[in-house]
Design a protein around this motif. Sequence first.
Motif, mmCIF file in Angstrom:
data_model
loop_
_atom_site.group_PDB
_atom_site.id
_atom_site.type_symbol
_atom_site.label_atom_id
_atom_site.label_comp_id
_atom_site.label_asym_id
_atom_site.label_seq_id
_atom_site.Cartn_x
_atom_site.Cartn_y
_atom_site.Cartn_z
ATOM 1 N N LEU A 32 47.728 5.752 77.545
ATOM 2 C CA LEU A 32 46.688 6.061 76.556
ATOM 3 C C LEU A 32 45.796 4.847 76.341
ATOM 4 O O LEU A 32 45.607 4.350 75.230
ATOM 5 C CB LEU A 32 47.324 6.541 75.250
ATOM 6 C CG LEU A 32 48.094 7.870 75.361
ATOM 7 C CD1 LEU A 32 48.680 8.283 74.020
ATOM 8 C CD2 LEU A 32 47.200 8.976 75.927
ATOM 9 N N TYR A 33 45.289 4.310 77.452
ATOM 10 C CA TYR A 33 44.213 3.332 77.456
ATOM 11 C C TYR A 33 44.588 2.004 76.783
ATOM 12 O O TYR A 33 43.738 1.323 76.222
ATOM 13 C CB TYR A 33 42.957 3.934 76.806
ATOM 14 C CG TYR A 33 42.682 5.336 77.279
ATOM 15 C CD1 TYR A 33 42.228 5.585 78.572
ATOM 16 C CD2 TYR A 33 42.949 6.433 76.460
ATOM 17 C CE1 TYR A 33 42.021 6.877 79.029
ATOM 18 C CE2 TYR A 33 42.740 7.728 76.917
ATOM 19 C CZ TYR A 33 42.285 7.942 78.203
ATOM 20 O OH TYR A 33 42.087 9.222 78.662
ATOM 21 N N ASN A 34 45.893 1.660 76.835
ATOM 22 C CA ASN A 34 46.380 0.385 76.293
ATOM 23 C C ASN A 34 46.081 0.199 74.804
ATOM 24 O O ASN A 34 45.850 -0.922 74.333
ATOM 25 C CB ASN A 34 45.802 -0.797 77.084
ATOM 26 C CG ASN A 34 46.358 -0.861 78.485
ATOM 27 O OD1 ASN A 34 47.567 -0.791 78.698
ATOM 28 N ND2 ASN A 34 45.470 -0.974 79.468
ATOM 29 N N ILE A 35 46.113 1.305 74.075
ATOM 30 C CA ILE A 35 45.903 1.230 72.625
ATOM 31 C C ILE A 35 47.220 0.889 71.943
ATOM 32 O O ILE A 35 48.273 1.433 72.278
ATOM 33 C CB ILE A 35 45.348 2.561 72.080
ATOM 34 C CG1 ILE A 35 43.982 2.847 72.693
ATOM 35 C CG2 ILE A 35 45.257 2.536 70.563
ATOM 36 C CD1 ILE A 35 43.390 4.170 72.262
ATOM 37 N N GLU A 36 47.163 0.006 70.991
ATOM 38 C CA GLU A 36 48.349 -0.406 70.247
ATOM 39 C C GLU A 36 48.849 0.725 69.359
ATOM 40 O O GLU A 36 48.063 1.349 68.640
ATOM 41 C CB GLU A 36 48.013 -1.624 69.376
ATOM 42 C CG GLU A 36 49.153 -2.095 68.501
ATOM 43 C CD GLU A 36 48.730 -3.199 67.558
ATOM 44 O OE1 GLU A 36 49.584 -3.664 66.763
ATOM 45 O OE2 GLU A 36 47.542 -3.607 67.602
ATOM 46 N N PRO A 37 50.152 1.027 69.392
ATOM 47 C CA PRO A 37 50.684 2.077 68.502
ATOM 48 C C PRO A 37 50.583 1.668 67.036
ATOM 49 O O PRO A 37 50.686 0.484 66.688
ATOM 50 C CB PRO A 37 52.153 2.200 68.932
ATOM 51 C CG PRO A 37 52.241 1.548 70.274
ATOM 52 C CD PRO A 37 51.194 0.480 70.280
ATOM 53 N N GLU A 38 50.400 2.645 66.189
ATOM 54 C CA GLU A 38 50.417 2.430 64.733
ATOM 55 C C GLU A 38 51.742 2.978 64.207
ATOM 56 O O GLU A 38 51.952 4.185 64.154
ATOM 57 C CB GLU A 38 49.234 3.131 64.066
ATOM 58 C CG GLU A 38 49.183 2.912 62.565
ATOM 59 C CD GLU A 38 47.899 3.409 61.917
ATOM 60 O OE1 GLU A 38 47.670 3.094 60.733
ATOM 61 O OE2 GLU A 38 47.113 4.117 62.606
ATOM 62 N N PHE A 39 52.660 2.086 63.832
ATOM 63 C CA PHE A 39 53.988 2.477 63.370
ATOM 64 C C PHE A 39 53.963 2.689 61.858
ATOM 65 O O PHE A 39 53.596 1.780 61.100
ATOM 66 C CB PHE A 39 55.016 1.406 63.726
ATOM 67 C CG PHE A 39 55.265 1.272 65.199
ATOM 68 C CD1 PHE A 39 56.142 2.131 65.847
ATOM 69 C CD2 PHE A 39 54.605 0.304 65.948
ATOM 70 C CE1 PHE A 39 56.374 2.018 67.213
ATOM 71 C CE2 PHE A 39 54.833 0.184 67.310
ATOM 72 C CZ PHE A 39 55.714 1.048 67.938
ATOM 73 N N VAL A 40 54.396 3.880 61.436
ATOM 74 C CA VAL A 40 54.339 4.232 60.018
ATOM 75 C C VAL A 40 55.619 4.944 59.603
ATOM 76 O O VAL A 40 56.101 5.830 60.317
ATOM 77 C CB VAL A 40 53.132 5.155 59.705
ATOM 78 C CG1 VAL A 40 53.009 5.366 58.194
ATOM 79 C CG2 VAL A 40 51.847 4.563 60.268
ATOM 80 N N ASP A 41 56.164 4.550 58.463
ATOM 81 C CA ASP A 41 57.273 5.277 57.836
ATOM 82 C C ASP A 41 56.691 6.100 56.697
ATOM 83 O O ASP A 41 56.035 5.561 55.798
ATOM 84 C CB ASP A 41 58.318 4.295 57.306
ATOM 85 C CG ASP A 41 59.599 4.983 56.862
ATOM 86 O OD1 ASP A 41 59.536 6.185 56.525
ATOM 87 O OD2 ASP A 41 60.654 4.330 56.823
ATOM 88 N N SER A 42 56.941 7.397 56.720
ATOM 89 C CA SER A 42 56.333 8.284 55.726
ATOM 90 C C SER A 42 56.848 8.052 54.320
ATOM 91 O O SER A 42 56.328 8.645 53.370
ATOM 92 C CB SER A 42 56.567 9.754 56.115
ATOM 93 O OG SER A 42 57.946 10.077 56.039
ATOM 94 N N LYS A 43 57.863 7.184 54.154
ATOM 95 C CA LYS A 43 58.358 6.917 52.801
ATOM 96 C C LYS A 43 57.282 6.266 51.939
ATOM 97 O O LYS A 43 57.386 6.278 50.704
ATOM 98 C CB LYS A 43 59.590 6.034 52.849
ATOM 99 C CG LYS A 43 59.339 4.594 53.216
ATOM 100 C CD LYS A 43 60.627 3.811 53.126
ATOM 101 C CE LYS A 43 60.379 2.324 53.279
ATOM 102 N NZ LYS A 43 61.598 1.545 53.084
#
Length: 607
Positions: A311-322
């Motif tokens: 996916l074009y070397n895009i950095e993941p966005e890590f999120v906890d729904s808490k």
Amino acid sequence: MGRNSGINDDDNEEFSWESDDDEKENRAGMPGEACEAGPSQPSLYSYFIAMGFSKNMVEKAIKKNGEGNSEAILETLLTYSATENPYLKNEDGPIDSIASNYVDGLEDDSSDTDDFDDLEFIEAPPGRDRNLLTLVEMGFSAEEASAARDRCGLDASVLELADSIHAAHMAKDSRGIVLGSPMINKVIGRSIICFFRFFLCCRPNFRLLLIYSSQPNEATFYSTSRKKRILMEEKCKHKRNRHQGSRRSEFLKKAALDVDIPKPMIGFSLPFQNRIKRRNLPDSALGPPYFYYENVALAPKGVWDTISRFLYNIEPEFVDSKYFCAAMRKRAYIHNLPIENRFPLLPLPKKTIQEALPTTKKWWPEWDNRAQLNCLQTCTASAKLTEKIRKALDDSGDVPSLRVQEYVLAQCKKWNLVWVGHHKAAPLEPDEIEMLLRFPKNHTRGGGIGRTERFKSLGNSFQIDTVAYHLSVLKNIFPDGINVLSLFSGIGGAEVALHSLGIRLKAVVSVEISEVNRNIIRCWWEQTNQKGTLIEVDDVQKLDGGNLEEFMRRIGGFDLVIGGSPCNNLTGSNRHSRDGLEGKDSSLFYDFFRILDLVKCIMGKKF
């Protein structure tokens, strides 16, 4: 869309070791020569405690064999240590008679879950690497742990590895004396280890340590003075404590994940937060269209590196729904959406269990310190389990013993049980899960399905507040409405999020293989009086350049491609086929990329 991740079971050790201070205290005043104890020698109890056996275990063994037969006591203790379940250790008593019955059938109650620890959770790698992680958490370095495994073999327990590391430390001492290298099998080896530990109780001035060699049946013994050993171990302990944080971080990077998971897991920003992370997207990632991909954060090693590269070397966005609701859900999102000027759905959801489920407050025990629920699952606890919990609490009286509390709380966390009566815990109902995920009330009843199917559909869905916060930037970009290609639609989390933001759905091509879920989306579409066009496709693998071009010619192109491929082979709770992106189901990620790339190519040529 959203997927469940898993908890990792800790390795249970056969012995519980006391600290040096406890060992010193237990041995104080012991005879230096005699090791046989009779009724006139009350310190026999302390001898076996110093060997590492629990107080409860020693009491049982002495009661069974009498105080005069130390050999029979030792044999009984060895038997107990090999067979005892961790929930059966209890100095208070009540859980001993009930927990053994609870353990039966628990395998039938297992499911996919997130770990219920807070921000400190890191998923342990599978198999033998879990032992290495345990050693690092104990304070040893990753290099020491790896070297010990090389010496002891891949099947060595954490106890054997720890003993080997201690012995390696002692081998560096010039006063270490090699006593021999006998050939021993595992059964005899364990007895010899216990014999020498028992010997130390009677001879406190000496210490014998066992080094396991690369040959599984060879061992070398070292002897040293207790004073020298204590000084050296204190020095090593201080050094380990000083570097424990950096060593743990280094080891986890090597053993668990390539992509660093941030702590706290808050993504690029949170609602009402001034700090926003800056990022520059590569030219190949720029739209049209916008795209948004979701899956479990704690995937196997290398998965998010691979997804990011595709996916074009895009950095993941890590999120906890808490941070958005009263339930935890650790997810990663890769997208090319703007990250400025986001806004949350209103009214803001409740952030704690008792705020979200106020009827539980009356029955909530003081010792249950949960403020939020674990990841919402695809299945629920059985009536058999909740009845076991009720009986355990009833049998324990007004104040349950610590062991009962620990057992009950572990099950409550694992299965998201809430308190609905005196000593009565119950699983969440589907309408309660819908509320926590911010779906409309009775959303999953629209498919005409039973409770089991509703749990499964909800457990595999988006958390609407989290996703809507990310998608909120589209409201100003598309004031007249949006065309959406929804891959792996599930129960329509993306569609519900966009509708909740007030973004008109001009056209949606919904791709979902489950007929039950397609019925739910269709029912919601009718109930909310959508004026746009809903096109249903039953399989992503049927989408090719021809029918994609036909859809785009019909509706005028796609503004957003959104979806989350199956996580079946990614989640930590899958012990049988956690094959990463090579797994049968999770390999469908490549279809997400294939379709997205086709859409970009077609739109680049004709739109």
